[in-house]
Write an enzyme that holds these catalytic residues in place. Structure first.
Site, PDB file in Angstrom:
ATOM      1  CE  LYS A 158     -10.899 -34.565 -45.602  1.00 29.99           C
ATOM      2  NZ  LYS A 158      -9.753 -34.682 -44.486  1.00 29.99           N
TER       3      LYS A 158
HETATM    4  P1  NAD Z   1      -5.541 -43.583 -48.805  1.00 28.84           P
HETATM    5  O1  NAD Z   1      -6.384 -43.405 -49.882  1.00 28.84           O
HETATM    6  O2  NAD Z   1      -4.007 -43.375 -49.028  1.00 28.84           O
HETATM    7  O3  NAD Z   1      -5.768 -45.030 -48.070  1.00 28.84           O
HETATM    8  C1  NAD Z   1      -6.883 -45.472 -47.730  1.00 28.84           C
HETATM    9  C2  NAD Z   1      -6.771 -46.961 -47.318  1.00 28.84           C
HETATM   10  O4  NAD Z   1      -7.799 -47.295 -46.767  1.00 28.84           O
HETATM   11  C3  NAD Z   1      -6.421 -47.942 -48.729  1.00 28.84           C
HETATM   12  O5  NAD Z   1      -5.684 -48.704 -48.112  1.00 28.84           O
HETATM   13  C4  NAD Z   1      -7.946 -48.493 -48.508  1.00 28.84           C
HETATM   14  O6  NAD Z   1      -7.735 -49.732 -49.450  1.00 28.84           O
HETATM   15  C5  NAD Z   1      -8.528 -48.825 -47.314  1.00 28.84           C
HETATM   16  N1  NAD Z   1      -9.698 -48.980 -47.142  1.00 28.84           N
HETATM   17  C6  NAD Z   1     -10.985 -48.438 -47.624  1.00 28.84           C
HETATM   18  N2  NAD Z   1     -11.857 -48.907 -46.967  1.00 28.84           N
HETATM   19  C7  NAD Z   1     -11.252 -49.711 -46.217  1.00 28.84           C
HETATM   20  C8  NAD Z   1     -12.244 -50.408 -45.207  1.00 28.84           C
HETATM   21  N3  NAD Z   1     -13.504 -50.932 -45.120  1.00 28.84           N
HETATM   22  N4  NAD Z   1     -11.401 -51.330 -44.486  1.00 28.84           N
HETATM   23  C9  NAD Z   1     -10.069 -51.520 -44.499  1.00 28.84           C
HETATM   24  N5  NAD Z   1      -9.401 -50.702 -45.353  1.00 28.84           N
HETATM   25  C10 NAD Z   1     -10.125 -50.041 -46.061  1.00 28.84           C
HETATM   26  O7  NAD Z   1      -6.322 -42.746 -47.550  1.00 28.84           O
HETATM   27  P2  NAD Z   1      -5.340 -41.861 -46.494  1.00 28.84           P
HETATM   28  O8  NAD Z   1      -4.927 -40.805 -46.927  1.00 28.84           O
HETATM   29  O9  NAD Z   1      -4.419 -42.955 -45.881  1.00 28.84           O
HETATM   30  O10 NAD Z   1      -6.447 -41.605 -45.586  1.00 28.84           O
HETATM   31  C11 NAD Z   1      -6.989 -42.763 -44.328  1.00 28.84           C
HETATM   32  C12 NAD Z   1      -7.612 -41.979 -43.404  1.00 28.84           C
HETATM   33  O11 NAD Z   1      -6.963 -41.190 -42.610  1.00 28.84           O
HETATM   34  C13 NAD Z   1      -9.117 -41.239 -43.874  1.00 28.84           C
HETATM   35  O12 NAD Z   1      -9.848 -41.427 -42.663  1.00 28.84           O
HETATM   36  C14 NAD Z   1      -8.512 -39.859 -43.874  1.00 28.84           C
HETATM   37  O13 NAD Z   1      -9.250 -39.038 -43.787  1.00 28.84           O
HETATM   38  C15 NAD Z   1      -7.562 -39.831 -42.649  1.00 28.84           C
HETATM   39  N6  NAD Z   1      -6.401 -38.867 -42.473  1.00 28.84           N
HETATM   40  C16 NAD Z   1      -5.529 -38.812 -43.751  1.00 28.84           C
HETATM   41  C17 NAD Z   1      -4.689 -37.716 -43.527  1.00 28.84           C
HETATM   42  C18 NAD Z   1      -3.463 -37.782 -44.754  1.00 28.84           C
HETATM   43  O14 NAD Z   1      -2.632 -36.967 -44.497  1.00 28.84           O
HETATM   44  N7  NAD Z   1      -3.518 -38.357 -45.837  1.00 28.84           N
HETATM   45  C19 NAD Z   1      -4.526 -37.006 -42.616  1.00 28.84           C
HETATM   46  C20 NAD Z   1      -5.398 -37.110 -41.521  1.00 28.84           C
HETATM   47  C21 NAD Z   1      -6.386 -38.023 -41.807  1.00 28.84           C
END
Ligand code: NAD
Length: 421
Positions: A111
């Protein structure tokens, strides 16, 4: 003299080590393997300058961590967020190792992250930051060594800049150096939806296990970025009613269901869910306490803790985010018989299609979206079944079952390779 580690419920690295310890205890893991797997293999910190649009220079801190590379090259996303820390990146790297092992794809875990709020940068500042960070970690990354991908605060455009920077250093294009790229530069069809699609597949499988029907099932989604918005859209398409979604500043709620596609369009246009007409505003704390069938935390770590797990009123939790539940929260949910599909299984759809993207780039031979979605579905269904079988056999919760599978696979690979030299 050894200094006792101060354990914090909300330190993701402590959470990750605690989860590993539980599985290692149950597997009666060899002490040598235990000390190897309990720590990350490599952690890299850099402080680097970026010239702002006004000519001033700022210094940023970034990390790249590789937890374990015994099953294949390191794989894991890049996070741009003000709260990034080395402990968080270490935890996320360890979780990537287990996630790749749960779905049985040939990768280790890594990561990376930069302490920055990307929303406060102009597009050119974001590009400069990405290109300089790519250069700093270029000594670690590459198609057969370590392959980054998008995570919180990064997207396909950031991946395109990252790939271009590494390619410029080489003098030729190296698309397989990073996944989650735009399709035009070697990205895979289906990658943007992949994590949310995996969440949807796990949700439907878990509902079936619980004897519940998807049609009309009430769903609450915390976080409306890549993972949250796609999960919400695909669950709505599967017949569920999404009653609440949120972003960092708060959420919106309608007990009769929200129009997810319109919300996605609104957010793409306005950059926020605020001001969407005819909805009730709700705080993130209250959103987590809504009565519903399915709760999908899809934002950040530490959302369900010993503080609020007693108030969750969902029948099923599917962890779209990494690490949204602390061990204290887990214990309470388990006691309250709330079924939880853990992150290392539930959100593994993203890394699975990243693996497809990497394979396609290495072969310069691209698959149809249908083929990608089919292969993803096969892997997610199979992994869910395998983990569920372990849960039943060992009489443990689904998180520990997923860990038992993952830690066994990684420890076998580590033992077979032996200790060098
Ligand atoms: P992103 O940046 O696209 O979106 C994050 C979202 O979370 C945004 O809408 C933001 O406003 C919101 N947010 C942040 N803090 C918050 C809170 N306290 N309460 C409510 N909403 C909040 O990120 P993403 O890629 O969607 O990732 C989200 C999660 O999924 C992370 O934990 C990431 O590690 C995990 N993840 C992502 C992927 C991927 O392919 N993008 C894969 C596996 C896991």
């Amino acid at each position: 003299m050894a200094v006792a580690q101060q354990i914090s419920e909300t330190n993701p690295w402590h959470t990750a080590q605690h989860q590993f310890d539980e599985a290692a205890d149950m597997l009666k893991l060899d002490p040598g393997l235990r000390v190897i797997l309990r720590e990350v293999q490599r952690e890299f910190t850099c402080h680097f300058p970026v010239q702002m649009d006004d000519g001033s220079v700022r210094c940023y801190t970034g990390y790249r961590v590789q937890h374990n590379i015994n099953r294949g090259p390191a794989k894991g996303g890049l996070r741009f967020h003000p709260d990034v820390s080395l402990d968080e990146v270490k935890a996320l790297a360890m979780w990537m190792t287990w996630k790749c092992a749960v779905v049985n794809i040939p990768y280790g875990g890594a990561k990376g992250g930069v302490i920055v709020d990307p929303r406060k940068l102009s597009p050119s500042e974001l590009e400069h930051l990405t290109r300089r960070f790519a250069t700093e970690i270029s000594i670690l990354v590459g198609p057969d060594r370590d392959i980054p991908a998008p995570d919180v605060g990064t997207n396909a455009q950031v991946m395109a800049w990252f790939m271009d920077t590494i390619s410029m250093h080489k003098g030729y294009s190296v698309p397989a150096t990073v996944t989650g790229k735009p399709v035009e530069v070697g990205g895979s069809l289906g990658r943007t939806d992949a994590t949310g699609r995996g969440v949807m597949i796990c949700t439907l499988a878990a509902l079936e296990h619980l004897g519940l029907k998807p049609f009309g099932a009430k769903v609450v989604v915390q976080g409306f970025g890549n993972v949250g918005s796609v999960s919400a859209r695909l669950l709505e398409e599967a017949g569920c009613t999404v009653i609440a979604v949120s972003e960092d500043y708060g959420g919106i709620y309608n007990p009769h269901g929200l129009p997810i596609r319109k919300l996605i369009e609104h957010r793409a246009r306005e950059g926020t869910l605020k001001d969407f007409p005819g909805i009730e505003v709700i705080s993130n704390d209250d959103l987590l306490r809504l009565e519903c069938d399915v709760l999908v935390p899809a934002a950040l770590e530490n959302q369900i803790t010993s503080r609020n797990a007693g108030e969750i009123r969902a029948k099923l939790i599917v962890e779209g985010a990494n690490g949204p539940t602390t061990p204290g929260g887990d214990e309470i949910l388990h006691r309250r018989k709330i079924f939880l599909v853990p992150d290392i299984l539930a959100n593994a759809g993203g890394v699975t299609v990243s693996y497809f993207e990497w394979v396609q780039d290495l072969q310069s031979f691209f698959w149809s979206e249908h083929e990608i979605n089919q292969r993803l579905e096969t892997i997610m269904q199979r992994s869910f079944r395998e983990v569920l079988a372990i849960m039943k056999e060992k009489q443990v919760d689904l998180r520990l079952a997923a860990y038992l599978l993952a830690v066994r696979r990684v420890s076998e690979a580590t033992a077979e390779r032996g200790i060098y030299p």
